[in-house]
Design an enzyme around this catalytic site. Structure first.
Site, short mmCIF file in Angstrom:
data_model
loop_
_atom_site.label_atom_id
_atom_site.label_comp_id
_atom_site.label_asym_id
_atom_site.label_seq_id
_atom_site.Cartn_x
_atom_site.Cartn_y
_atom_site.Cartn_z
N HIS A 73 43.54 32.18 43.32
CA HIS A 73 43.13 33.57 43.13
C HIS A 73 42.82 34.18 44.49
O HIS A 73 42.09 33.59 45.29
CB HIS A 73 41.89 33.67 42.24
CG HIS A 73 41.43 35.09 42.06
ND1 HIS A 73 41.97 35.92 41.10
CD2 HIS A 73 40.54 35.83 42.74
CE1 HIS A 73 41.42 37.11 41.21
NE2 HIS A 73 40.54 37.09 42.19
N ASP A 83 34.28 40.66 29.90
CA ASP A 83 34.46 41.01 31.31
C ASP A 83 35.26 42.31 31.43
O ASP A 83 34.94 43.16 32.26
CB ASP A 83 35.16 39.89 32.09
CG ASP A 83 35.56 40.39 33.47
OD1 ASP A 83 34.64 40.72 34.24
OD2 ASP A 83 36.75 40.52 33.74
N ARG A 134 31.58 48.96 35.32
CA ARG A 134 31.20 48.84 36.74
C ARG A 134 32.04 49.77 37.61
O ARG A 134 31.55 50.37 38.57
CB ARG A 134 31.38 47.39 37.21
CG ARG A 134 30.35 46.43 36.64
CD ARG A 134 30.80 45.00 36.80
NE ARG A 134 31.13 44.67 38.17
CZ ARG A 134 32.02 43.75 38.55
NH1 ARG A 134 32.66 43.04 37.64
NH2 ARG A 134 32.25 43.52 39.81
N SER A 187 32.87 37.66 37.06
CA SER A 187 34.05 38.31 36.49
C SER A 187 35.31 37.50 36.79
O SER A 187 36.10 37.16 35.89
CB SER A 187 34.16 39.73 37.08
OG SER A 187 35.41 40.29 36.84
N LYS A 189 37.40 34.46 33.92
CA LYS A 189 38.81 34.47 33.51
C LYS A 189 39.51 33.19 33.96
O LYS A 189 40.33 32.64 33.22
CB LYS A 189 39.50 35.70 34.11
CG LYS A 189 39.07 37.00 33.41
CD LYS A 189 39.52 38.24 34.12
CE LYS A 189 38.72 38.53 35.35
NZ LYS A 189 38.79 39.85 35.92
N1 URA Z 1 38.43 41.21 40.37
C1 URA Z 1 37.89 40.89 39.18
O1 URA Z 1 38.55 40.33 38.32
N2 URA Z 1 36.61 41.20 38.96
C2 URA Z 1 35.83 41.82 39.88
O2 URA Z 1 34.68 42.06 39.62
C3 URA Z 1 36.41 42.14 41.10
C4 URA Z 1 37.72 41.82 41.34
#
Ligand code: URA
Length: 430
Positions: free
Chosen positions: A89, A168, A175, A190, A194
């Site tokens: 990621h 999320d 947010r 967050s 995932k």
């Molecule tokens: N990417 C995400 O998936 N969540 C965040 O809070 C910021 C970047």
């Protein structure tokens, strides 16, 4: 009619975080569940996220928040696949196309790379938008098809379904409109909710800092990396992070089809030095996590194995790897006004310019132009001569050039002395 009694009062929870207190596991579990089912209102959650933004969270709270968001949806498992799974990621940046060469490269060593990716919003491009410039390529797959491709080809890059951590998605949208995206506990939970829900055995994080990064400050990026590595480790996912510099665009292209073209150059053993360096560094990290610390990843780029793996991955998702990539009908070249060394090339203004040319979207539902973007002909440290092309703007709409040029005004400079070389990979955290 009877209504069930809620175990907590959200206003009490807001007061706890407002005064820098710590929420219990039960409180966080309830909060996320109650917010997902609509009992806790957006206004209340906004107050709470702002209190978290200002006062932070304890490690136990961040872990509980992550687990509660995972529990809000489905979880996947790659058990029985017959291959070790490793995911990557990146926190995102300008010209960051590394997933494209990286996934097939790592898969060429027999490891499974499930890349559940997103689309771009704002100045950072999305991996799916880039791949969609390949004729025929499909981002949406069923979970069954994704598993099949992973088992057969080793790499799959597809859209993350809405079933993973739905809490999320709701919280992130809130947010986004309340100025609380940049809270480290909220970003970390967050991203990691995932990734953990996806079921990967190992995870390598590319956490960026510098002007083109989401978190620009190095110390805060370091804190984000440590928080995410801790969350992954606590959840039993082998997790490590590389902290990488995003002050200048990565590689020499920004924009969807242009970035695919550059990825193909890298997969053919060429490509810009920084793209190869980061691809190799992340591949080594991923393969070490998968039990292959001595894998010769550079050889796989040079001898065509990574490219074969790419061709299979693209075909499995309906794409034609032989088809020509789309090219913009309009270009505008910017030349050097003087001779010397290119000193600066700031990532954020170039990212914004590519976005204004049509490479990115302002709203989720907007389309992107596959051909729009910027080609950089020189990188910081290169010698340039007066009149030489410095960069070329590409777009389907000539009227966009003016606003793009405004974005990059003052974003590069030429001087008489070569700038000090910068390290791309600055730190490893595990
Ligand atoms: N990417 C995400 O998936 N969540 C965040 O809070 C910021 C970047």
């Amino acid at each position: 009619m009877t209504t069930s009694i809620e175990p907590f009062d959200v206003v009490d929870l807001i007061r706890v975080k407002r005064s820098s207190g710590t929420l219990s596991t039960a409180q966080i579990d309830w909060l996320i569940d109650a917010y997902t089912r609509g009992y806790v209102a957006d206004e209340q959650m906004s107050a709470l996220t702002m209190a978290i933004f200002l006062n932070g969270m304890q490690r136990s709270e961040i872990r509980d928040l992550t687990l509660a968001m995972i529990a809000s949806g489905e979880t996947m498992s790659f058990d029985g696949l017959g291959r070790t799974t490793v995911d990557k990621h990146s926190t995102g940046g300008v010209g960051d196309k590394i997933t494209l060469p990286l996934a097939p490269l790592v898969a060429s060593f027999g490891v499974a790379v499930p890349q559940l990716s997103g689309r771009g919003l704002g100045h950072t491009g999305g991996t799916l938008d880039k791949l969609e410039s390949i004729p025929g390529w499909q981002a949406s797959l069923t979970n069954e098809r994704m598993r099949e491709i992973l088992a057969d080809e080793g790499a799959v890059i597809c859209a993350a379904g809405t079933g993973l951590a739905p809490a999320d998605a709701k919280l992130y949208a809130l947010r986004d409109i309340t100025g609380t995206v940049e809270a480290i506990p909220l970003i970390a939970s967050s991203i990691m909710s995932k990734k953990i829900a996806e079921g990967t055995a190992a995870l390598v994080l590319d956490v960026k800092f510098g002007s083109g990064a989401f978190i620009q400050d190095f110390t805060r990026a370091q804190e984000l990396a440590h928080t995410m590595v801790d969350l992954g480790t606590d959840a039993g996912v082998r997790t490590s992070a590389l902290l990488t510099d995003m002050s200048v665009p990565l590689g020499k292209t920004i924009g969807n089809a242009l970035e695919v073209r550059e990825s193909l150059e890298t997969l053919s053993g060429g490509g810009p030095a920084d793209i190869r360096e980061l691809t190799v560094a992340l591949a080594r990290e991923m393969l070490a996590a998968a039990g292959q610390p001595d894998a010769d990843v550079e050889a796989a780029l040079d001898d065509g194995r990574a490219m074969d793996s790419w061709n299979r991955m693209i075909r499995a998702q309906g794409g034609d790897p032989e088809a020509p990539l789309p090219v913009a009908p309009h270009t505008h070249v910017v030349t050097a006004a003087e001779s010397g060394y290119l000193i600066e090339q700031e990532a954020l203004p170039f990212g914004i310019a590519a976005w204004r040319l049509g490479a990115g979207r302002a709203r989720k539902q907007d389309p992107v132009m596959a051909t729009a973007g910027i080609e950089l002909h020189a990188k910081p440290g290169d010698q340039v001569t007066a009149g030489q092309p410095l960069f070329t703007l590409h777009s389907e709409d000539e009227s966009r050039f003016g606003r793009a040029l405004e974005a990059v005004e003052g974003a590069w400079s030429i001087g008489g002395t070569a700038p000090a070389p910068r390290s791309l990979v600055v730190e490893r955290i595990s």
